[in-house]
Design a protein around this motif. Sequence first.
Motif, mmCIF file in Angstrom:
data_model
loop_
_atom_site.group_PDB
_atom_site.id
_atom_site.type_symbol
_atom_site.label_atom_id
_atom_site.label_comp_id
_atom_site.label_asym_id
_atom_site.label_seq_id
_atom_site.Cartn_x
_atom_site.Cartn_y
_atom_site.Cartn_z
ATOM 1 N N LYS A 192 0.851 -1.142 0.054
ATOM 2 C CA LYS A 192 -0.014 0.004 -0.085
ATOM 3 C C LYS A 192 1.047 1.160 -0.062
ATOM 4 O O LYS A 192 1.723 1.330 0.887
ATOM 5 C CB LYS A 192 -0.875 -0.116 1.392
ATOM 6 C CG LYS A 192 -1.922 0.877 1.239
ATOM 7 C CD LYS A 192 -2.891 0.550 2.448
ATOM 8 C CE LYS A 192 -3.923 1.657 2.547
ATOM 9 N NZ LYS A 192 -3.645 3.016 2.707
ATOM 10 N N GLN A 197 3.888 8.943 -1.289
ATOM 11 C CA GLN A 197 3.996 8.131 -2.677
ATOM 12 C C GLN A 197 2.603 8.297 -3.348
ATOM 13 O O GLN A 197 2.592 8.468 -4.459
ATOM 14 C CB GLN A 197 4.053 6.525 -2.340
ATOM 15 C CG GLN A 197 5.564 6.259 -1.939
ATOM 16 C CD GLN A 197 5.899 4.842 -1.713
ATOM 17 O OE1 GLN A 197 4.893 4.274 -0.964
ATOM 18 N NE2 GLN A 197 6.627 4.193 -1.982
ATOM 19 N N THR A 224 10.027 3.010 -7.359
ATOM 20 C CA THR A 224 9.781 1.677 -7.998
ATOM 21 C C THR A 224 8.156 1.276 -7.605
ATOM 22 O O THR A 224 7.532 1.092 -8.491
ATOM 23 C CB THR A 224 10.546 0.630 -7.651
ATOM 24 O OG1 THR A 224 11.903 1.204 -7.815
ATOM 25 C CG2 THR A 224 10.399 -0.548 -8.785
ATOM 26 N N ARG A 257 10.665 -8.040 -8.862
ATOM 27 C CA ARG A 257 9.694 -7.147 -8.194
ATOM 28 C C ARG A 257 8.472 -7.001 -9.441
ATOM 29 O O ARG A 257 7.484 -6.872 -8.690
ATOM 30 C CB ARG A 257 9.990 -5.638 -7.607
ATOM 31 C CG ARG A 257 10.757 -5.990 -6.229
ATOM 32 C CD ARG A 257 11.509 -4.513 -5.998
ATOM 33 N NE ARG A 257 10.709 -3.523 -5.626
ATOM 34 C CZ ARG A 257 11.237 -2.241 -5.215
ATOM 35 N NH1 ARG A 257 12.347 -2.038 -5.364
ATOM 36 N NH2 ARG A 257 10.036 -1.623 -5.046
HETATM 37 P P1 ADP Z 1 13.487 3.518 -4.906
HETATM 38 O O1 ADP Z 1 13.064 3.038 -6.270
HETATM 39 O O2 ADP Z 1 13.004 5.039 -4.881
HETATM 40 O O3 ADP Z 1 15.055 3.375 -4.683
HETATM 41 P P2 ADP Z 1 11.941 1.563 -4.027
HETATM 42 O O4 ADP Z 1 10.880 1.386 -4.515
HETATM 43 O O5 ADP Z 1 12.878 0.360 -4.451
HETATM 44 O O6 ADP Z 1 12.873 2.816 -3.761
HETATM 45 O O7 ADP Z 1 11.657 1.183 -2.327
HETATM 46 C C1 ADP Z 1 12.711 1.065 -1.280
HETATM 47 C C2 ADP Z 1 12.299 -0.195 -0.528
HETATM 48 O O8 ADP Z 1 10.955 -0.002 0.463
HETATM 49 C C3 ADP Z 1 12.096 -1.633 -1.202
HETATM 50 O O9 ADP Z 1 12.481 -2.428 -0.510
HETATM 51 C C4 ADP Z 1 10.319 -1.497 -1.488
HETATM 52 O O10 ADP Z 1 10.013 -2.752 -1.444
HETATM 53 C C5 ADP Z 1 10.023 -0.838 -0.087
HETATM 54 N N1 ADP Z 1 8.708 0.019 -0.356
HETATM 55 C C6 ADP Z 1 8.725 0.928 -1.239
HETATM 56 N N2 ADP Z 1 7.368 1.395 -0.817
HETATM 57 C C7 ADP Z 1 6.615 0.756 -0.016
HETATM 58 C C8 ADP Z 1 5.307 0.722 0.620
HETATM 59 N N3 ADP Z 1 4.501 1.749 0.349
HETATM 60 N N4 ADP Z 1 5.097 -0.139 1.546
HETATM 61 C C9 ADP Z 1 6.345 -0.952 2.080
HETATM 62 N N5 ADP Z 1 7.368 -0.978 1.641
HETATM 63 C C10 ADP Z 1 7.465 -0.077 0.481
#
Ligand code: ADP
Length: 720
Positions: A192, A197, A224, A257
């Motif tokens: 979520k 975000q 991401t 992912r």
């Molecule tokens: P970025 O792409 O900005 O480096 P990511 O999308 O890889 O960041 O997110 C970093 C970490 O946080 C990842 O391990 C991801 O699975 C986790 N994460 C991102 N958004 C959420 C969310 N809304 N809830 C739980 N975990 C999240």
Amino acid sequence: MVVSVLVEVSSTNVDKTYDYLVPSTLEKDIKIGVRVEVEFGSRNIIGFILDIKDYSDIDGLKPIKNIIDKDVVLTDELLDLGKWMKEETLSTLISCFQVMLPKALKAHNNNINKKYDYYYSLNKEIDLSLYTFNSKQELIISMCKNKSILKKELVEISNSSLNTLIKKNILLEEKKEHYRYNLESNKNVIHKLTPKQKNIYEEIINYEDNKPSLLYGITGSGKTEIYMELIDYYLSLGKTSIVLVPEISLTAQLIKRFSDRFGNHIAVLHSALSQGEKYDEYRKISRGEVDIVIGARSAIFAPIKNIGIIIVDEEHSDSYKQENNPRYNAKDVAIYRAKINNCKVVFGSATPSLEYMARAKKGVFHLLELNERVNKMPLPKIEIVDMNKERRGQSLYFSNLLINKIKEKILLGEQVILLLNRRGYASFVTCKNCGYTMKCPNCDITLTYHKSSKNLRCHYCGYATKLDNCPNCHEDALRNLGVGTERIEEELHKLLDVRVVRMDYDTTTRKGSHEAIINSFREHKYDVLLGTQVVSKGLDFPLVTLVGVINADTSLNIPDFRSSEVTFSLLNQVGGRAGRSDREGSVIIQTNNPDHYAIQYAKSNDYIGFYKEEMNIRKVLKYPPYYYLCYIRVSGKDNNYVNIESNKIKRSLDRNINNIIILGPSPSILYKINNIYRYGIIIKYKDISNIKEILLKIIDHYKNNNKIKIDIDFNPINMM
Ligand code: ADP
Ligand code: ZN
């Protein structure tokens, strides 16, 4: 019927279509965008049909020999893209089409086989009561009664029974294409979105304007996750997505992912796939069997229809720029395709390129910011070690601080990433006696010593030679001055009892070796991952709490106006690998230039500070984003001749174009490669109006001159 065919001939002077007659038997299968085999001169070659006409003014046309494709290879959109790209890059049309296609679909190459699976089902026309069957045949018949069964399953029961049933026409054969590459698992993992975000997500989908969006979000801020939510949204509208990622062989994690969330909606196009796999993935896309394409640079040409969104991750990466003709940038193609398809385009980065941030600040792009990490973990603490002040007691390359920190982390059961950015010319072999430096005989480049193979190699042309006595003074006094990853690994073993895995060009040439290294590091079979810049990107290991940069100066010393930007971005990215889970991370940067602004801003994690200072410098020096650049490389075997002609080209530019700044011609940084001498001319301009016209005249002037090659590179990344 007459068709105009575009063929590939390896010189710039054949960039036009040729007319051929279509024999009446082939007429019904003729379509624009398919490949045909034609006679050209004395040989048979393959080309694309670009036009269909009733007749031609030319007498004595030859007939086409063969139609290669049933389905169109160059769709209307690709035809349009190719023409646009030709204008943008001043390359040949054929080179623009070739670069868009997987190898198996290019003109001239068609030797990749489709693979098939065979299925069998019961022939309903046959009256089974007229036959007698043995028990195995009975079993096979019952299996195939209501559905088609894969051959392999039936063979397991009895191959001879199966063959008998096929021969008697009781079973019908069906051939289905078999795709070589398959993503595993569909676990439907959905996070979520956090409120921050969600805000960004909504801002993007509700944004009415058609400007590209730039998502500036620090490492670990959850970009991401936002991309995936956006893709889901467009899926729900029945629309498709393209996701571009840099150097995707390293981003197996990212693909995982996506596939965990979207399963078999995805096609993947990346360099780690075999030609056959790429071909299969490409055809899944052409046939509309997938909704999401994830891939590296050339995936931007995926012939997917009904696009809802194009996402370009790690926008600052130089891998989006193709370094040979046509020298396109996939980011420009993304913007163009978004315009044509009337869809969204989102660029994301923790360290946006100066050009893109400047556009965003001017309001040309839609700027979105995400400035905290998802888990609210602070960004890692960054320490700078001044290597000038370091007393080299234990080691030449490791500061005491770094060694002690590595030791400490390993004792805690945590992991370490060490970066040695070998770009720049750190590595060379010189003679202690006479000072002679070993150079490649074909290239004006120092040779690098490779210990495992005990030889000296040229990283440009592949030349290799044994490390022997000095060729100049014949003393046995050659010594290796450069620092390569191999050397660092050896040194580390001397200092500590650690398990080290190395990831660089030499250890990753085999298919799948990146993944193997990454997986074994994740499984904690190693304490330290040591590598070149490949380790800085996209990796996410929960146990990594320390990142060490062995020498930040190698990228600072690249003779290029972007060296500070590249260094800042690299340090920021690699730092972002530390402390991504609940353990706090730290970063140690070793440098001989501790006061350099790129290093200081990296230390304070201050992208905006860096951006402002670097913009001032670019303004004073008249570099992008204040000026556009075009790099003209003139090359040839005869040094003197190339030099003279380069000066003529400069004069022509000078005389015919107003309001530009011309630098050069000067010998390129890579002055001699493979016995070819290279000179460069840089044009700085604000207004492109008649520049292309003049450049085309120059290209035209030299098109039949095989002593000179001219390469034009707009918005160059690499001016070497
Ligand atoms: P970025 O792409 O900005 O480096 P990511 O999308 O890889 O960041 O997110 C970093 C970490 O946080 C990842 O391990 C991801 O699975 C986790 N994460 C991102 N958004 C959420 C969310 N809304 N809830 C739980 N975990 C999240
Ligand atoms: Zn060489």
